[in-house]
Design a protein around this motif. Structure first.
Motif, PDB file in Angstrom:
ATOM      1  N   ARG A  70      -8.823 -55.717  28.854  1.00  0.00           N
ATOM      2  CA  ARG A  70      -7.931 -56.227  29.902  1.00  0.00           C
ATOM      3  C   ARG A  70      -8.392 -55.717  31.258  1.00  0.00           C
ATOM      4  N   LEU A  71      -8.124 -56.489  32.291  1.00  0.00           N
ATOM      5  CA  LEU A  71      -8.489 -56.087  33.647  1.00  0.00           C
ATOM      6  C   LEU A  71      -7.294 -55.488  34.377  1.00  0.00           C
ATOM      7  N   SER A  72      -7.568 -54.529  35.226  1.00  0.00           N
ATOM      8  CA  SER A  72      -6.551 -53.957  36.103  1.00  0.00           C
ATOM      9  C   SER A  72      -7.178 -53.749  37.472  1.00  0.00           C
ATOM     10  N   GLY A  73      -6.671 -54.482  38.479  1.00  0.00           N
ATOM     11  CA  GLY A  73      -7.206 -54.338  39.823  1.00  0.00           C
ATOM     12  C   GLY A  73      -8.382 -55.241  40.129  1.00  0.00           C
ATOM     13  N   ASP A  83      -4.272 -67.473  29.907  1.00  0.00           N
ATOM     14  CA  ASP A  83      -2.956 -68.015  30.242  1.00  0.00           C
ATOM     15  C   ASP A  83      -1.876 -66.936  30.255  1.00  0.00           C
ATOM     16  N   SER A  84      -2.273 -65.689  30.297  1.00  0.00           N
ATOM     17  CA  SER A  84      -1.324 -64.573  30.341  1.00  0.00           C
ATOM     18  C   SER A  84      -1.189 -64.037  31.758  1.00  0.00           C
ATOM     19  N   VAL A  85      -0.250 -63.141  31.943  1.00  0.00           N
ATOM     20  CA  VAL A  85      -0.058 -62.527  33.256  1.00  0.00           C
ATOM     21  C   VAL A  85      -1.263 -61.651  33.611  1.00  0.00           C
ATOM     22  N   TYR A  86      -1.707 -60.861  32.641  1.00  0.00           N
ATOM     23  CA  TYR A  86      -2.833 -59.962  32.880  1.00  0.00           C
ATOM     24  C   TYR A  86      -4.128 -60.601  32.385  1.00  0.00           C
ATOM     25  N   LYS A  87      -5.135 -60.560  33.215  1.00  0.00           N
ATOM     26  CA  LYS A  87      -6.437 -61.095  32.808  1.00  0.00           C
ATOM     27  C   LYS A  87      -7.025 -60.228  31.696  1.00  0.00           C
ATOM     28  N   GLY A  88      -7.676 -60.894  30.744  1.00  0.00           N
ATOM     29  CA  GLY A  88      -8.296 -60.158  29.649  1.00  0.00           C
ATOM     30  C   GLY A  88      -8.947 -61.126  28.683  1.00  0.00           C
ATOM     31  N   LYS A  89      -9.768 -60.594  27.792  1.00  0.00           N
ATOM     32  CA  LYS A  89     -10.422 -61.467  26.818  1.00  0.00           C
ATOM     33  C   LYS A  89     -10.798 -60.655  25.580  1.00  0.00           C
ATOM     34  N   PRO A  90     -10.830 -61.327  24.419  1.00  0.00           N
ATOM     35  CA  PRO A  90     -11.271 -60.655  23.197  1.00  0.00           C
ATOM     36  C   PRO A  90     -12.792 -60.712  23.063  1.00  0.00           C
ATOM     37  N   PHE A  91     -13.340 -59.729  22.381  1.00  0.00           N
ATOM     38  CA  PHE A  91     -14.763 -59.707  22.037  1.00  0.00           C
ATOM     39  C   PHE A  91     -14.877 -59.511  20.528  1.00  0.00           C
ATOM     40  N   TYR A  92     -15.647 -60.375  19.883  1.00  0.00           N
ATOM     41  CA  TYR A  92     -15.882 -60.265  18.441  1.00  0.00           C
ATOM     42  C   TYR A  92     -17.379 -60.171  18.195  1.00  0.00           C
ATOM     43  N   VAL A  93     -17.773 -59.226  17.383  1.00  0.00           N
ATOM     44  CA  VAL A  93     -19.163 -59.102  16.975  1.00  0.00           C
ATOM     45  C   VAL A  93     -19.184 -59.038  15.450  1.00  0.00           C
TER      46      VAL A  93
END
Length: 395
Positions: free
Chosen positions: A102-105, A114-124
């Protein structure tokens, strides 16, 4: 009405070279201080003066807060692969590392969702072969992760490397570590999983597989934004616009220095402005203002370090214990009370003592008890106060 605040960056101890002012023409620049303590104007009250900007009288300073610079931290999470090796019993299995960052700042569009806080999943996902050991599996995960990021993002959003259990890079390490590349990244999920082909079985013939969690990653460090750094000041205080980065720009001496660190000092000032209110006749007004200074801390001593010299000057003016050091400027600051405001212009705060709001009003207008003449020094400007003003009103 509104909160009035200023912000100033101080990069040196001496008067900076402004346009048409340089060391060749003014050999006395070393004697021109960027800030100094004035002890001559009023022997009873010391005043902190800052070149071309401010003067802070001890009687008007309510409080001073300091926040030291903080280095940024990148998140780091480590996975012990021994449990994955143990889960491989009779045949090759598929393993997976699942992360959520997740991003902060920051508003990096790579993390838009589509959420309030920007973020993304990573799968390996990766194969766990029968011949794999902890060390060879760690190297395999690193290689697959790098290829995946290069193909999808064109550059690595996360650093991946083999390490020991503490997250220290080790080419022969038996663990794998995922580390952030940006101080604004926060790790909120980190799981080591394997694929179970018969996780969900129905009657004798139907079964469905799914990834099961073997272990959580060990978060060695969490991401944390820096404070008082070049990047933070350019992002939050001095936006890199053309006006701020052009040649011969405005306030060029206040340009943040790349790689430098700045301590923050917030001075709360309150000054009695006299009778100039608009809510009621004779309304007394006090102006409260905030003044924020980012002062270069180069790690040196007082003679060469602007931050230490600035603190020393503040101490001379307002006393040894007046600077309150905080961890976070938003959560640790104290709300100013009426007593704080009264003290800010030489008032003890106790009712009946000279200088309180009530007694300043009495002094300016007179009272019905004594029917005294107003003090010429506190009467409104523009009136003939040679003989005072007779009043007989009730408060």
């Amino acid at each position: 009405m509104f909160i009035f605040s200023t912000n100033t960056i101080i990069n040196s101890l001496n008067w900076p070279g402004f346009k048409q002012v340089n060391a060749e023409e003014h050999t006395d620049l070393e004697s021109k201080k960027r800030f100094w303590v004035d002890e001559t104007t009023n022997p009873d009250t010391k005043v902190l003066r800052i070149a071309r900007d401010f003067r802070f009288d001890k009687a008007n300073v309510v409080a001073v807060y300091k926040r030291s610079w903080e280095a940024p931290e990148h998140f780091k999470v480590t996975f012990d692969l021994s449990k994955l090796i143990a889960a491989r019993t009779t045949k090759e299995i598929v393993g997976r590392v699942e992360l959520y960052v997740r991003l902060s700042g920051s508003n990096n569009s790579y993390y838009a969702n589509d959420s309030v806080y920007k973020g993304k999943p990573f799968y390996v996902e990766f194969p766990v072969k029968m011949s794999d050991t902890d060390a060879t599996l760690a190297k395999s995960i690193v290689n697959i992760s790098k290829k995946y990021q290069n193909m999808v993002y064109e550059y690595p959003l996360i650093n991946v490397y083999t390490s020991n259990a503490q997250g220290v890079a080790d080419p022969a390490g038996t663990c794998v570590t995922f580390a952030g590349t940006d101080e604004y990244q926060l790790i909120t999920k980190a799981e080591l999983q394997y694929y179970d082909e018969v996780a969900r079985s129905y009657d004798c013939c139907a079964s469905f597989g799914e990834f099961n969690t073997l272990a959580d990653g060990i978060v060695v460090t969490q991401g944390e934004q820096g404070f008082g750094t070049y990047r933070q000041i350019m992002k939050d205080l001095r936006l890199p616009t053309a006006a701020n980065t052009r040649w011969d720009r405005i306030a060029i001496d206040e340009t943040p220095i790349p790689g430098a660190h700045y301590n923050e000092y917030i001075i709360y000032q309150c000054v009695n402005r006299g009778i100039m209110g608009s809510d009621a006749v004779g309304d007394l007004v006090k102006s409260r203002t905030h003044h924020v200074f980012y002062v270069l801390d180069n790690g040196g001593e007082v003679a060469t370090n602007p931050a230490k010299a600035f603190e020393e000057a503040l101490t001379k003016v307002i006393g040894n214990d007046a600077i309150k050091e905080v961890v976070d400027k938003d959560y640790d600051d104290v709300t100013l009370t009426k007593e704080d405001l009264d003290k800010s212009y030489g008032v003890s705060g106790a009712e009946g003592t000279s200088g309180t709001v009530k007694n300043i009003a009495n002094k300016a207008h007179g009272t019905n008890v004594e029917n005294q003449k107003a003090d010429p020094n506190t009467a409104p400007r523009g009136l003939d106060t040679a003989e005072g003003i007779e009043t007989n009103h009730k408060q």
